[in-house]
Design a protein around this motif. Structure first.
Motif, PDB file in Angstrom:
ATOM      1  N   ALA A   1      51.273  65.549  43.078  1.00  0.00           N
ATOM      2  CA  ALA A   1      52.267  64.468  43.097  1.00  0.00           C
ATOM      3  C   ALA A   1      53.657  65.007  42.763  1.00  0.00           C
ATOM      4  CB  ALA A   1      51.871  63.369  42.110  1.00  0.00           C
TER       5      ALA A   1
ATOM      6  N   ARG B   1      65.801  64.229  50.619  1.00  0.00           N
ATOM      7  CA  ARG B   1      66.817  63.191  50.404  1.00  0.00           C
ATOM      8  C   ARG B   1      68.216  63.813  50.349  1.00  0.00           C
ATOM      9  NH1 ARG B   1      64.543  61.115  45.433  1.00  0.00           N
ATOM     10  NH2 ARG B   1      62.804  60.551  46.775  1.00  0.00           N
TER      11      ARG B   1
ATOM     12  N   ARG C   1      69.187  64.998  53.843  1.00  0.00           N
ATOM     13  CA  ARG C   1      69.530  63.924  54.789  1.00  0.00           C
ATOM     14  C   ARG C   1      70.915  63.358  54.515  1.00  0.00           C
ATOM     15  NH1 ARG C   1      64.366  62.004  53.762  1.00  0.00           N
ATOM     16  NH2 ARG C   1      65.218  60.363  52.453  1.00  0.00           N
TER      17      ARG C   1
ATOM     18  N   VAL D   1      51.016  58.553  40.531  1.00  0.00           N
ATOM     19  CA  VAL D   1      50.256  59.773  40.850  1.00  0.00           C
ATOM     20  C   VAL D   1      49.609  59.791  42.237  1.00  0.00           C
ATOM     21  CG1 VAL D   1      48.520  61.443  40.093  1.00  0.00           C
ATOM     22  CG2 VAL D   1      49.809  60.143  38.403  1.00  0.00           C
TER      23      VAL D   1
ATOM     24  N   THR E   1      55.771  56.564  45.201  1.00  0.00           N
ATOM     25  CA  THR E   1      56.676  56.165  44.121  1.00  0.00           C
ATOM     26  C   THR E   1      57.766  55.250  44.695  1.00  0.00           C
ATOM     27  OG1 THR E   1      58.103  58.040  44.551  1.00  0.00           O
ATOM     28  CG2 THR E   1      56.350  58.379  42.937  1.00  0.00           C
TER      29      THR E   1
ATOM     30  N   ALA F   1      60.889  55.734  44.579  1.00  0.00           N
ATOM     31  CA  ALA F   1      61.895  56.582  45.237  1.00  0.00           C
ATOM     32  C   ALA F   1      61.438  56.966  46.641  1.00  0.00           C
ATOM     33  CB  ALA F   1      62.162  57.835  44.399  1.00  0.00           C
ATOM     34  N   ARG F   2      60.177  57.360  46.772  1.00  0.00           N
ATOM     35  CA  ARG F   2      59.693  57.770  48.097  1.00  0.00           C
ATOM     36  C   ARG F   2      59.596  56.567  49.028  1.00  0.00           C
ATOM     37  NH1 ARG F   2      54.470  59.928  46.697  1.00  0.00           N
ATOM     38  NH2 ARG F   2      54.175  59.818  48.939  1.00  0.00           N
TER      39      ARG F   2
ATOM     40  N   ASP G   1      62.978  56.022  50.340  1.00  0.00           N
ATOM     41  CA  ASP G   1      63.249  57.024  51.393  1.00  0.00           C
ATOM     42  C   ASP G   1      62.704  56.550  52.734  1.00  0.00           C
ATOM     43  OD1 ASP G   1      64.304  58.769  49.515  1.00  0.00           O
ATOM     44  OD2 ASP G   1      62.460  59.940  49.306  1.00  0.00           O
TER      45      ASP G   1
END
Lengths: 84, 279, 84, 279
Positions: free
Chosen positions: A16, A27, A30, D193, D197, D199-200, D203
């Motif tokens: 993870a 990020r 980009r 985990v 998340t 944040a992702r 995105d």
């Protein structure tokens, strides 16, 4: 715990973290602006390199990489009298 | 398991936190004087803060069966103002007789400047003069290594210093060894993102052994977790450490370190203990 | 946000993740047993390699690395009749 | 901001969670039928579970002003038992008239086996026969990519399927594009985990655009965070997205997707709305 048990326990956590670092770097790439010469972006790359080291003190090496230098003549540079 | 949090800023925390800590086994804590999130304007402001640390928080903690101790100083961040610092240092002796004061702290460095170094030295001298223990803040992140080395340089210059009465806090992988090898106590601060995680603290305990190592949450007004010590207890249990080994780190060590202070009147809980007197 | 702003916002988070991965790998190395040939340990190394890629789809690449293969003949292999 | 959590397992959560979600702006939620943490022994056990989903949880949620919807099926994990699965599927039609049932779900794959595939297909046929919407679980971790492709293969075989009435859940970086490009809705699950998340997920929204993308917490009896959707709202705000853009993802999209179900009787909150009737 032996090494296999630790790997089993932590595999998903490490996976993870790798994924989240990958997403952070994507990020930045980009977004507008080039970080190639940014010292902090370079530090992150050097930190990632240390993860491939074969030493067993990677954490300490990463800490030192992200640390300012220490100069043992600092008290003279500051013109500080030594105390006793 | 009973535990002691040797470094937590309760002036910034809620009574809900006191409640939770008490339920998680916290029986004592010590709160070093620190930055308030802004630079205070006068020595009188610090006098109020020292009253809060010596009068208000011990009473707040006692409501939950927790014994509260404290350390006094002007912190490294505000130490950049040497003139104010000297005024504040003049105030300190009148508070050293308060029954919960363990010593001088958390003194240290923040940006590793000349002024911070001057004020650090004067605090050390104040502590030696008054036979006080010392609790030391080391800088964070990029400044930690340099600042810790500078602090060790300065301490080494004081031949009158008893190193077993000094704790250097916020150590991490790259600073713990020098602190312990030089004969000081070391504290690890469990903090999200910018300091040490429970897993990394457990690594350090496994590598260094538990002697003279303490762990704390440093819970304050910023992102922090006042219940981080119980997180470490759980991590060490998961790794198969014995209850005795864990207790040494979270209870026996801070107890032993604090016991060198004349104001540490604390009774180790035993089966006869009553946390609250019957009414 | 431009790239510099993202880096500034996330630098400490990424730094912390690198440090935690380093500590995990050290922990495995200190423990008893050799993971050199362990497929999951190797996957972690290959994931770390992808962080050094210059592509901007590192996260997707990491995801695919940690994925089982897909075989488009699976329905025949399972002897399943296609539904309509 | 009002939001809808389109995938959360409230049978496993406390009333404290309902309280917190209501205070964070959650006005509606949908709870797909899922694994209970152990394999149930009989179809009768599922009948009780379906009663919990159609009677108990709507009443529990209503106490906090939240409208609760649900989806019925036997999940992919227990689908390994084809015989039991067929008994459970026979039960489902009698519950499809319950006022909070939105469709069939969460069906899908877990370990991508032959039996799971058979039961998945039969669920899809059941949904088509009863004109139900479908909510689909994709496997986690190493099985996700393979399983998502298998699910898309199977769905493609059903010419009678209206893709705009199907949501494929738990998409991540490597599976979202194929789902959206094929005309389905996609859900992102915010989970510590093992999944995505905040944040992702942000995105992915930035890269794909917000159309037909939903986010959910999938809060259940394992490590999960029922308040993860507000975490995404905060992350998107911090990145400078407009309130309208955020609302599209956390409210308008699930509202629009659910609105294709005949049982979705939900009034968008407006200034005249009373969440509770006056007594």
């Amino acid at each position: 715990m032996n090494a296999s048990q630790i790997l089993e326990r932590e595999f998903l956590e490490v996976r993870a973290k790798i994924l989240e670092i990958a997403a952070s770097l994507d990020r930045m790439d980009r977004a507008e602006g080039d970080l190639t010469l940014d010292p902090n972006r370079q530090l992150l790359d050097r930190g990632i390199d240390l993860l491939k080291s074969n030493e067993t003190d990677r954490a300490e090496q990463v800490q030192l990489l992200f640390s300012r230098e220490y100069n043992d003549g600092w008290q003279d540079d500051f013109d500080l009298q030594k105390r006793t | 398991m009973y535990y002691i949090d040797p470094h937590i800023h309760m002036v910034s925390r809620t009574t809900d936190d006191y409640q939770t800590l008490a339920r998680m086994g916290c029986v004592a804590m010590s709160e070093p004087a620190f930055w308030a999130g802004f630079d205070r304007g006068s020595a009188d402001g610090f006098r109020d803060y020292f009253r809060q640390l010596t009068e208000v928080e011990p009473a707040r903690a006692a409501q939950y069966g927790i014994q509260h101790f404290t350390w006094l100083c002007i912190n490294a961040k505000e130490a950049e103002n040497v003139e104010l610092s000297r005024e504040v240092m003049k105030l300190i002796p009148e508070f050293l007789d308060c029954p919960n004061v363990l010593g001088i702290g958390e003194i240290g460095l923040n940006k590793n400047t000349r002024n911070e170094s001057i004020v650090f030295q004067e605090h050390v001298e104040l502590a030696i003069e008054h036979e006080q223990q010392i609790l030391i803040h080391t800088p964070h992140l990029a400044d930690k290594y340099q600042g810790t080395r500078m602090i060790l340089d300065m301490l080494a210059g004081h031949t009158g210093l008893d190193r077993s009465r000094v704790l250097v806090d916020h150590v991490e992988e790259h600073t713990v060894r020098e602190v312990i090898d030089a004969g000081y106590w070391a504290g690890m601060t469990l903090y999200p993102v910018t300091k040490c995680t429970p897993a990394r603290a457990a690594d350090i305990i496994e590598q260094m052994g538990p002697d003279r190592l303490c762990v704390n949450s440093a819970g304050d007004w910023g992102p922090s977790k006042p219940t981080a010590v119980p997180d470490l207890i759980m991590e060490m249990r998961r790794r198969g450490h014995t209850e005795g080994m864990i207790q040494q780190v979270v209870f026996d060590n801070p107890y032993q370190f604090f016991s060198q202070s004349r104001h540490f009147s604390f009774q180790v809980p035993n089966p006869e203990t009553r946390v609250f007197d019957t009414p």
